[in-house]
Design a protein around this motif. Structure first.
Motif, PDB file in Angstrom:
ATOM      1  N   ILE A  92       0.857  -1.187   0.000  1.00 29.77           N
ATOM      2  CA  ILE A  92       0.000   0.000   0.000  1.00 29.77           C
ATOM      3  C   ILE A  92       0.893   1.236   0.000  1.00 29.77           C
ATOM      4  O   ILE A  92       1.788   1.365   0.844  1.00 29.77           O
ATOM      5  CB  ILE A  92      -0.908   0.034   1.242  1.00 29.77           C
ATOM      6  CG1 ILE A  92      -1.767  -1.225   1.320  1.00 29.77           C
ATOM      7  CG2 ILE A  92      -1.796   1.273   1.226  1.00 29.77           C
ATOM      8  CD1 ILE A  92      -2.507  -1.375   2.642  1.00 29.77           C
ATOM      9  N   GLY A  93       0.659   2.147  -0.939  1.00 25.81           N
ATOM     10  CA  GLY A  93       1.465   3.358  -0.967  1.00 25.81           C
ATOM     11  C   GLY A  93       0.955   4.335  -2.006  1.00 25.81           C
ATOM     12  O   GLY A  93       0.113   3.995  -2.842  1.00 25.81           O
ATOM     13  N   PRO A  94       1.472   5.572  -1.976  1.00 32.24           N
ATOM     14  CA  PRO A  94       1.102   6.545  -3.016  1.00 32.24           C
ATOM     15  C   PRO A  94       1.709   6.165  -4.354  1.00 32.24           C
ATOM     16  O   PRO A  94       2.759   5.518  -4.408  1.00 32.24           O
ATOM     17  CB  PRO A  94       1.691   7.853  -2.476  1.00 32.24           C
ATOM     18  CG  PRO A  94       2.805   7.428  -1.575  1.00 32.24           C
ATOM     19  CD  PRO A  94       2.402   6.120  -0.979  1.00 32.24           C
ATOM     20  N   ASP A  95       1.044   6.557  -5.417  1.00 33.58           N
ATOM     21  CA  ASP A  95       1.514   6.234  -6.777  1.00 33.58           C
ATOM     22  C   ASP A  95       1.743   4.741  -6.915  1.00 33.58           C
ATOM     23  O   ASP A  95       2.821   4.275  -7.299  1.00 33.58           O
ATOM     24  CB  ASP A  95       2.807   6.992  -7.101  1.00 33.58           C
ATOM     25  CG  ASP A  95       2.621   8.496  -7.075  1.00 33.58           C
ATOM     26  OD1 ASP A  95       1.601   8.972  -7.595  1.00 33.58           O
ATOM     27  OD2 ASP A  95       3.492   9.191  -6.522  1.00 33.58           O
ATOM     28  N   ALA A  96       0.722   3.968  -6.586  1.00 34.03           N
ATOM     29  CA  ALA A  96       0.867   2.507  -6.531  1.00 34.03           C
ATOM     30  C   ALA A  96       1.376   1.921  -7.848  1.00 34.03           C
ATOM     31  O   ALA A  96       2.113   0.935  -7.849  1.00 34.03           O
ATOM     32  CB  ALA A  96      -0.470   1.873  -6.147  1.00 34.03           C
ATOM     33  N   ALA A  97       1.012   2.528  -8.965  1.00 33.33           N
ATOM     34  CA  ALA A  97       1.429   1.988 -10.261  1.00 33.33           C
ATOM     35  C   ALA A  97       2.940   2.063 -10.461  1.00 33.33           C
ATOM     36  O   ALA A  97       3.492   1.339 -11.289  1.00 33.33           O
ATOM     37  CB  ALA A  97       0.720   2.729 -11.393  1.00 33.33           C
ATOM     38  N   THR A  98       3.617   2.924  -9.698  1.00 29.84           N
ATOM     39  CA  THR A  98       5.074   3.049  -9.819  1.00 29.84           C
ATOM     40  C   THR A  98       5.810   2.149  -8.819  1.00 29.84           C
ATOM     41  O   THR A  98       7.044   2.083  -8.860  1.00 29.84           O
ATOM     42  CB  THR A  98       5.526   4.496  -9.585  1.00 29.84           C
ATOM     43  OG1 THR A  98       5.326   4.854  -8.206  1.00 29.84           O
ATOM     44  CG2 THR A  98       4.750   5.459 -10.475  1.00 29.84           C
ATOM     45  N   LEU A  99       5.097   1.483  -7.939  1.00 28.79           N
ATOM     46  CA  LEU A  99       5.726   0.638  -6.925  1.00 28.79           C
ATOM     47  C   LEU A  99       6.066  -0.732  -7.517  1.00 28.79           C
ATOM     48  O   LEU A  99       5.434  -1.174  -8.481  1.00 28.79           O
ATOM     49  CB  LEU A  99       4.794   0.479  -5.728  1.00 28.79           C
ATOM     50  CG  LEU A  99       4.419   1.775  -4.996  1.00 28.79           C
ATOM     51  CD1 LEU A  99       3.431   1.493  -3.867  1.00 28.79           C
ATOM     52  CD2 LEU A  99       5.658   2.484  -4.458  1.00 28.79           C
ATOM     53  N   PRO A 100       7.045  -1.419  -6.949  1.00 31.02           N
ATOM     54  CA  PRO A 100       7.438  -2.722  -7.511  1.00 31.02           C
ATOM     55  C   PRO A 100       6.350  -3.773  -7.324  1.00 31.02           C
ATOM     56  O   PRO A 100       5.619  -3.770  -6.335  1.00 31.02           O
ATOM     57  CB  PRO A 100       8.693  -3.091  -6.712  1.00 31.02           C
ATOM     58  CG  PRO A 100       8.596  -2.310  -5.450  1.00 31.02           C
ATOM     59  CD  PRO A 100       7.902  -1.035  -5.800  1.00 31.02           C
ATOM     60  N   GLN A 101       6.242  -4.661  -8.279  1.00 24.62           N
ATOM     61  CA  GLN A 101       5.308  -5.776  -8.191  1.00 24.62           C
ATOM     62  C   GLN A 101       5.956  -7.015  -7.577  1.00 24.62           C
ATOM     63  O   GLN A 101       5.245  -7.938  -7.163  1.00 24.62           O
ATOM     64  CB  GLN A 101       4.769  -6.127  -9.575  1.00 24.62           C
ATOM     65  CG  GLN A 101       3.838  -5.073 -10.152  1.00 24.62           C
ATOM     66  CD  GLN A 101       3.298  -5.491 -11.513  1.00 24.62           C
ATOM     67  OE1 GLN A 101       4.024  -5.482 -12.510  1.00 24.62           O
ATOM     68  NE2 GLN A 101       2.040  -5.856 -11.557  1.00 24.62           N
ATOM     69  N   THR A 102       7.274  -7.018  -7.519  1.00 26.22           N
ATOM     70  CA  THR A 102       7.991  -8.173  -6.971  1.00 26.22           C
ATOM     71  C   THR A 102       9.145  -7.694  -6.094  1.00 26.22           C
ATOM     72  O   THR A 102       9.897  -6.798  -6.493  1.00 26.22           O
ATOM     73  CB  THR A 102       8.563  -9.067  -8.089  1.00 26.22           C
ATOM     74  OG1 THR A 102       7.508  -9.461  -8.965  1.00 26.22           O
ATOM     75  CG2 THR A 102       9.216 -10.311  -7.496  1.00 26.22           C
ATOM     76  N   LEU A 103       9.246  -8.261  -4.899  1.00 23.32           N
ATOM     77  CA  LEU A 103      10.403  -8.105  -4.031  1.00 23.32           C
ATOM     78  C   LEU A 103      10.846  -9.510  -3.632  1.00 23.32           C
ATOM     79  O   LEU A 103      10.345 -10.494  -4.169  1.00 23.32           O
ATOM     80  CB  LEU A 103      10.056  -7.242  -2.817  1.00 23.32           C
ATOM     81  CG  LEU A 103       9.818  -5.744  -3.100  1.00 23.32           C
ATOM     82  CD1 LEU A 103       9.260  -5.047  -1.880  1.00 23.32           C
ATOM     83  CD2 LEU A 103      11.118  -5.070  -3.549  1.00 23.32           C
ATOM     84  N   ALA A 104      11.774  -9.618  -2.692  1.00 21.76           N
ATOM     85  CA  ALA A 104      12.269 -10.949  -2.342  1.00 21.76           C
ATOM     86  C   ALA A 104      12.591 -11.041  -0.861  1.00 21.76           C
ATOM     87  O   ALA A 104      13.102 -10.086  -0.260  1.00 21.76           O
ATOM     88  CB  ALA A 104      13.510 -11.294  -3.164  1.00 21.76           C
TER      89      ALA A 104
END
Length: 280
Positions: free
Chosen positions: A52-64
Motif C-alpha cells: 500500500i502506498g502513493p503512486d501505486a502503479a510506480t511501486l514494484p510488483q515483486t520483491l524478495a
C-alpha cells in the motif's frame, strides 16, 4: 467511543498529488531501497502480499525474502477513502509505505490492517517521522510570530519513534519492533526546499491549515530564520528526513513468548558462583 480528530484533509492530499509535475520521488526511492534490504532478511514464504502506498502503479510488483521472490498486489494509498478495500484474514504480508503519516486514526487503521492478515502474518510499515522538517517548522514558527504575532498550522504533526511500538501493541500486534532511519538533505536555499515539497505533493495537508496563501513577507521571514539557524558554512541549508519503520505480527501459537516469572531453570547463583560476584 470517541471519534478521532480529523487532522488531515484527504481531499487536499489528493489534490496536492494530482498537481505534481511528475511522479519522481526521492523519498519513496529511499524507502523502497530500505524495504528491499529489510524484507530480504526474512526467511519466510509470503504467498499473498499487499503493498500500500502513493503512486501505486510506480511501486514494484515483486520483491524478495531470503526464501525467494514475493509477488505484491499494489494498492493506492490516497484515494479519498478512509481505508483500502482488502478482504479480511487473507494476507500473509502487508507493507504500508509513506501513508501512516497522513492517517487520522492511526491505532484504528493499524487494527484494520491486522484484521486483513492471517494469523502469524506480518505488517511492515514506513512513514515520515516526528523530526522530519523540524528546521522548516521552527523557521515558520519564528516567521509567524514576527510577522503576524501568532502561529499557524503549516507543518503536519508526526509521530515519534518512541511511541511507534506502543501503537502496534495497541492495535493487537505481537513482537512489535520500531526503529528509525534519519537522513540529512541539503538545499541551495530554503525556497528550494519549499519548491521540492510542493513538487512532491507534500504541501500543507492539514484540515486546520491557513486558508490564505502565505504572503511574500512571511515567506521571506521564514527563509531568513531558516538560513540563520540551519545553514552550513557554504550557505546551503539542512533539512531532516526521518523515516520510522514498524514491524509486527498477528498473534499465533507458534510465536516465541516470554517466560513466566519464576520459570527460569538456571539461577544467578549458579552463573556467578558461590561468592555471588564476578571472579577476582
Amino acid at each position: 467511543m470517541t471519534t478521532p480528530p480529523r487532522l488531515f484533509d484527504a481531499d487536499q492530499i489528493a489534490r496536492n498529488l494530482a498537481r505534481r509535475p511528475s511522479a519522481d520521488n526521492f523519498v519513496r526511492d529511499l524507502v523502497l531501497d530500505d524495504l528491499a534490504d529489510r524484507l530480504s532478511a526474512y526467511k519466510r514464504d509470503f504467498t499473498r502480499a499487499v503493498l500500500i502506498g502513493p503512486d501505486a502503479a510506480t511501486l514494484p510488483q515483486t520483491l524478495a525474502t531470503a526464501n525467494g521472490p514475493v509477488t505484491l498486489q499494489r494498492v493506492e494509498a490516497f484515494t479519498g477513502a478512509e481505508f483500502p478495500e482488502l478482504p479480511e484474514g487473507e494476507q500473509d504480508l502487508i507493507v504500508s509505505l509513506l501513508h501512516l503519516q497522513a492517517v487520522n486514526d492511526v491505532p484504528g487503521h493499524l487494527a484494520r490492517l491486522r484484521r486483513r492478515l492471517k494469523p502469524d502474518g506480518l505488517l511492515l510499515a514506513a512513514f515520515v517521522g516526528g523530526e522530519s522538517l523540524a528546521e522548516l517548522r521552527e523557521a515558520f514558527l519564528s516567521a509567524d510570530l514576527a510577522v503576524s504575532g501568532g502561529a499557524s498550522a503549516r507543518i503536519a504533526p508526526m509521530a515519534q519513534v518512541r511511541d511507534a511500538g506502543a501503537l502496534l501493541q495497541r492495535a493487537g500486534f505481537a513482537l512489535p519492533v520500531a526503529d528509525v532511519e534519519t537522513h540529512r538533505v541539503r538545499y541551495a536555499t530554503p525556497f528550494a526546499l519549499m519548491a521540492e515539497l510542493k513538487a512532491l505533493g507534500a504541501s500543507n495537508p492539514l484540515s486546520d491549515r491557513p486558508r490564505r496563501f502565505a504572503t511574500r513577507s512571511l515567506l521571506a521571514a521564514a527563509a531568513q530564520a531558516y538560513a540563520e539557524r540551519d545553514a552550513d558554512a557554504d550557505g546551503r541549508v539542512r533539512a531532516t528526513l526521518e523515516v520510522i519503520w514498524l514491524a509486527g505480527w498477528v498473534p499465533h501459537e507458534s510465536q516465541q513468548k516470554p517466560l513466566r516469572p519464576g520459570s527460569a531453570m538456571v539461577s544467578m547463583k549458579d552463573v556467578l558462583g558461590p561468592s555471588g560476584g564476578v571472579g577476582a
